[in-house]
Design an enzyme around this catalytic site. Sequence first.
Site, mmCIF file in Angstrom:
data_model
loop_
_atom_site.group_PDB
_atom_site.id
_atom_site.type_symbol
_atom_site.label_atom_id
_atom_site.label_comp_id
_atom_site.label_asym_id
_atom_site.label_seq_id
_atom_site.Cartn_x
_atom_site.Cartn_y
_atom_site.Cartn_z
ATOM 1 C CB ILE A 132 -0.980 0.008 1.197
ATOM 2 C CG1 ILE A 132 -0.228 -0.158 2.525
ATOM 3 C CG2 ILE A 132 -2.020 -1.072 1.057
ATOM 4 C CD1 ILE A 132 -1.150 -0.148 3.745
ATOM 5 C CG ASP A 133 -0.293 4.373 -2.519
ATOM 6 O OD1 ASP A 133 0.379 3.595 -3.220
ATOM 7 O OD2 ASP A 133 -1.360 4.890 -2.897
ATOM 8 C CG MET A 134 5.187 7.067 2.658
ATOM 9 S SD MET A 134 6.568 8.115 2.169
ATOM 10 C CE MET A 134 5.677 9.580 1.611
#
Length: 301
Positions: A132-134
């Site tokens: 998943i994104d930062m």
Amino acid sequence: MAKYEHTVTANEEGLTINQILRQNYKFSSRFRTKMKYQSLVDLNGSPAPGYIRPAAGDIIGVRLPEETSDFTPENIPLDIIYEDDDLILVNKQPGIIVHPTKGHPEHTIANAVMYYMQQSGQSFKIRFANRIDMDTTGIIIVAKNANAQNDLSNQMRHNAVIKKYITLVEGTIDEDHFNIDLPIGRPDQVSIRRTVMEEGGKDAFTEVKILERFESDEYGAHTLAEVILHTGRTHQIRVHLSHIGHVIAGDELYGGSTSLIPRQALHAYHIEFTHPATGEYMVFETDLPEDIKNAADLLRQ
């Protein structure tokens, strides 16, 4: 060393070890090759070739080769919600990426898992089954061996892994339940930003269910929604919701305001899959992080 064990049944008598393993485990072709050439298969505790025909009651064991990763260990907090011999599930915090990149070579979940591995006396190669994104929070799966990773990857290719998110978006969404079926692509290879692309984009399917609507004098209208991914394109939820005019709160990359929350209000709260070793159907959920809870509370005032 972790291993799989299987007791031969009366119905399996006459079959070879290889045939029995194929019937009971979804080992990849690469791992089956390793089993053969690294002598990873035992019969009643002793190494045995795959052509042997065991008797009922015999125990076939498959050992996993010793592996490790070479990430720099860093003492970064990990919220581990589940662990066994094959998997670790982590509830990721915001502001940290999953795997090292050129721009972020350290201070990642991989570095944190490396530290945890050493502190807990384990040795395995860190393999992420999902990412998943930062600035997205929520559940990520770390596979401790190639078989677990391959099996989960296969489940994802066949849409057998259910992934649900909760997000807070700008504006009022009138429909209670709807789908977004629009292809996503990357028009500029210099930018990480994605967009809906009818030509050259990859199929992307997102399901949206409305949970709560807010009308705030100070922050404007917002909507809390559950989002179910039926494909796994980069930034899929962020792109689809911004495309229909409801950018995620705090998502500056796609035009969102940070007045309510300083990062995109997106949390991967729920996942379902079949355990790659035991075949058990697993369901996990996590609570909303405090910053999204606080943002919703501000909107309710």
